[in-house]
Scaffold this active site. Structure first.
Site, PDB file in Angstrom:
ATOM      1  N   THR A 199     -18.117  37.785  22.223  1.00 13.01           N
ATOM      2  CA  THR A 199     -19.431  37.864  22.843  1.00 13.01           C
ATOM      3  C   THR A 199     -19.326  37.250  24.237  1.00 13.01           C
ATOM      4  O   THR A 199     -18.403  36.487  24.510  1.00 13.01           O
ATOM      5  CB  THR A 199     -20.478  37.123  21.992  1.00 13.01           C
ATOM      6  OG1 THR A 199     -21.762  37.272  22.586  1.00 13.01           O
ATOM      7  CG2 THR A 199     -20.150  35.647  21.849  1.00 13.01           C
ATOM      8  N   THR A 239     -24.067  40.438  22.590  1.00 17.68           N
ATOM      9  CA  THR A 239     -23.471  41.167  21.478  1.00 17.68           C
ATOM     10  C   THR A 239     -23.665  40.560  20.105  1.00 17.68           C
ATOM     11  O   THR A 239     -23.546  39.351  19.939  1.00 17.68           O
ATOM     12  CB  THR A 239     -21.936  41.177  21.730  1.00 17.68           C
ATOM     13  OG1 THR A 239     -21.720  41.414  23.088  1.00 17.68           O
ATOM     14  CG2 THR A 239     -21.230  42.147  20.847  1.00 17.68           C
ATOM     15  N   ARG A 243     -21.765  51.053  33.725  1.00 19.80           N
ATOM     16  CA  ARG A 243     -20.884  49.940  33.337  1.00 19.80           C
ATOM     17  C   ARG A 243     -20.717  49.916  31.809  1.00 19.80           C
ATOM     18  O   ARG A 243     -21.659  50.035  31.051  1.00 19.80           O
ATOM     19  CB  ARG A 243     -21.489  48.632  33.810  1.00 19.80           C
ATOM     20  CG  ARG A 243     -20.664  47.370  33.483  1.00 19.80           C
ATOM     21  CD  ARG A 243     -21.140  46.690  32.212  1.00 19.80           C
ATOM     22  NE  ARG A 243     -20.473  45.397  31.996  1.00 19.80           N
ATOM     23  CZ  ARG A 243     -20.596  44.694  30.886  1.00 19.80           C
ATOM     24  NH1 ARG A 243     -21.350  45.128  29.892  1.00 19.80           N
ATOM     25  NH2 ARG A 243     -19.966  43.537  30.746  1.00 19.80           N
ATOM     26  N   VAL A 244     -19.467  49.738  31.382  1.00 13.87           N
ATOM     27  CA  VAL A 244     -19.154  49.578  29.962  1.00 13.87           C
ATOM     28  C   VAL A 244     -18.460  48.233  29.804  1.00 13.87           C
ATOM     29  O   VAL A 244     -17.561  47.900  30.580  1.00 13.87           O
ATOM     30  CB  VAL A 244     -18.238  50.726  29.474  1.00 13.87           C
ATOM     31  CG1 VAL A 244     -17.706  50.447  28.078  1.00 13.87           C
ATOM     32  CG2 VAL A 244     -18.995  52.056  29.504  1.00 13.87           C
ATOM     33  N   GLY A 245     -18.877  47.473  28.810  1.00 12.11           N
ATOM     34  CA  GLY A 245     -18.279  46.161  28.567  1.00 12.11           C
ATOM     35  C   GLY A 245     -17.162  46.223  27.543  1.00 12.11           C
ATOM     36  O   GLY A 245     -16.536  47.269  27.314  1.00 12.11           O
ATOM     37  N   ASP A 246     -16.924  45.091  26.917  1.00 13.98           N
ATOM     38  CA  ASP A 246     -15.834  44.992  25.942  1.00 13.98           C
ATOM     39  C   ASP A 246     -16.201  45.521  24.569  1.00 13.98           C
ATOM     40  O   ASP A 246     -15.309  45.866  23.777  1.00 13.98           O
ATOM     41  CB  ASP A 246     -15.414  43.526  25.788  1.00 13.98           C
ATOM     42  CG  ASP A 246     -16.576  42.652  25.299  1.00 13.98           C
ATOM     43  OD1 ASP A 246     -17.689  42.789  25.844  1.00 13.98           O
ATOM     44  OD2 ASP A 246     -16.370  41.860  24.361  1.00 13.98           O
TER      45      ASP A 246
HETATM   46  N1  GLY Z   1     -20.023  41.423  25.595  1.00 15.02           N
HETATM   47  C1  GLY Z   1     -20.910  42.446  25.909  1.00 15.02           C
HETATM   48  C2  GLY Z   1     -20.741  43.002  27.256  1.00 15.02           C
HETATM   49  O1  GLY Z   1     -20.187  42.375  28.133  1.00 15.02           O
HETATM   50  O2  GLY Z   1     -21.196  44.092  27.466  1.00 15.02           O
END
Ligand code: GLY
Length: 323
Positions: free
Chosen positions: A232, A181, A209-212
């Site tokens: 990140t 990120t 999948r979706v992250g933060d």
């Molecule tokens: N920090 C980015 C993700 O895990 O998608």
């Protein structure tokens, strides 16, 4: 409060002075602005674009959008936008969010074929009553708003994905190669904060999948009375702990950005048994223009630009030497 001793103990803990104000609030005469910080080396060219906006008295919001568009468009930045690592099925899916000084925010998740998810996130914030659009809906919205469709899987990213699929490289690195990120935070000449966060997410992730990074509170949070934070690394850890909201709340209790980032990493370590398997880094900026960062493993760095110039700074870490 039972007695003066307890009050003094709590005050010391929270960094409160005799006036009852946190130390950072007392230092308000010494606000350093404008300033922009962002994650990793790719933050330096991104900060330079943001600085053009900030140094011309532009808004923090315009600055962070302009800034993170730089790595989004750079095919050599392998974890953001064009050229980003695809998911396990070979599709590049992008996550991004943006937040301003009035708690306005917008986000997109699992967006395909649009190079600048951060600008789509800003349109979600400004043109819809919603915060988060995902997948096909997000893409249809972007096209409606005039964004153009393009193939984001570069030949290099495709070759790497094919090699991974053949089992030549089954485990993406948690840190150095997969240093994901870009999160960017800015304080403008008006004293307003904004933030942006954008990524192609974990390399070869499960489709869907979706992250933060598009989750307000996890990958980014801004409270204009206090400060802002971005993150990140392995997004699942930030989602489980609502990490960036935690960092901002810790600053609201009187911690410096550096102390707040450290406490948030320590919270992750205290609550999540497998934390050592992952990298996580927090970056924070307060209302006074002070910044700080902290991560699990050594190796995370961040870029800072202010009136004194541009710097790349190493973050202190939980499992390595303090810097
Ligand atoms: N920090 C980015 C993700 O895990 O998608």
């Amino acid at each position: 409060m039972h007695n003066r001793r307890e009050f003094l103990k709590l005050s010391a803990l929270l960094g409160l002075a005799a006036s009852g104000l946190p130390q950072w609030a007392k230092a308000s005469a010494k606000v350093s602005k404008p300033v922009v910080v962002s994650t990793w080396e790719h933050g330096q060219p991104a900060n330079a674009a943001a600085w053009q906006v900030l140094s011309a008295q532009g808004s923090a919001l315009d600055a962070v959008e302009a800034g993170v568009r730089v790595p989004e468009a750079d095919p050599l930045v392998r974890t953001v936008g064009l050229g980003g690592y695809p998911d396990a099925s070979g599709k590049v899916t992008l996550d991004a969010c943006i937040m301003d000084h009035q708690m306005n925010c917008g986000a997109v998740a699992c967006l395909q074929d649009i190079k600048h998810p951060i600008s789509v996130a800003r349109k979600v914030m400004e043109q819809t009553p919603h915060v988060l659009l995902v997948g096909e809906g997000a893409k249809a919205f972007a096209l409606e708003q005039g964004f153009t469709e393009e193939n984001l899987l570069t030949s290099q990213a495709k070759a790497d994905w094919l090699a991974w699929r053949e089992g030549q490289k089954a485990t993406p690195q948690i840190n150095i190669e997969n240093h994901d990120t870009i999160g960017m935070l800015a304080l403008d000449t008006m004293g307003n904060l904004s933030g942006a966060c954008t990524t192609s997410g974990a390399a070869y992730k499960l489709p869907g999948r979706v992250g933060d990074s598009p989750i307000i509170g996890a990958g980014l949070y801004v409270d204009n009375q206090v400060g802002a934070a971005t993150a990140t690394g392995m997004g699942e850890l930030m989602i489980k702990t609502v990490g960036c909201h935690l960092v901002v709340e810790l600053m609201a209790q009187g911690l410096t950005p550096q102390q707040a980032c450290q406490k948030a990493v320590e919270r992750i370590a205290a609550r999540l048994g497998d934390y050592q398997a992952y990298q996580v880094g927090f970056l924070a900026l307060n209302k006074q223009g002070q910044s700080g960062a902290f991560c699990i493993h050594p190796g995370f760095n961040y870029a800072l630009q202010d009136n004194s110039g541009s710097k790349l700074l190493d973050s202190a870490s939980l499992l390595g030497a303090k810097v």
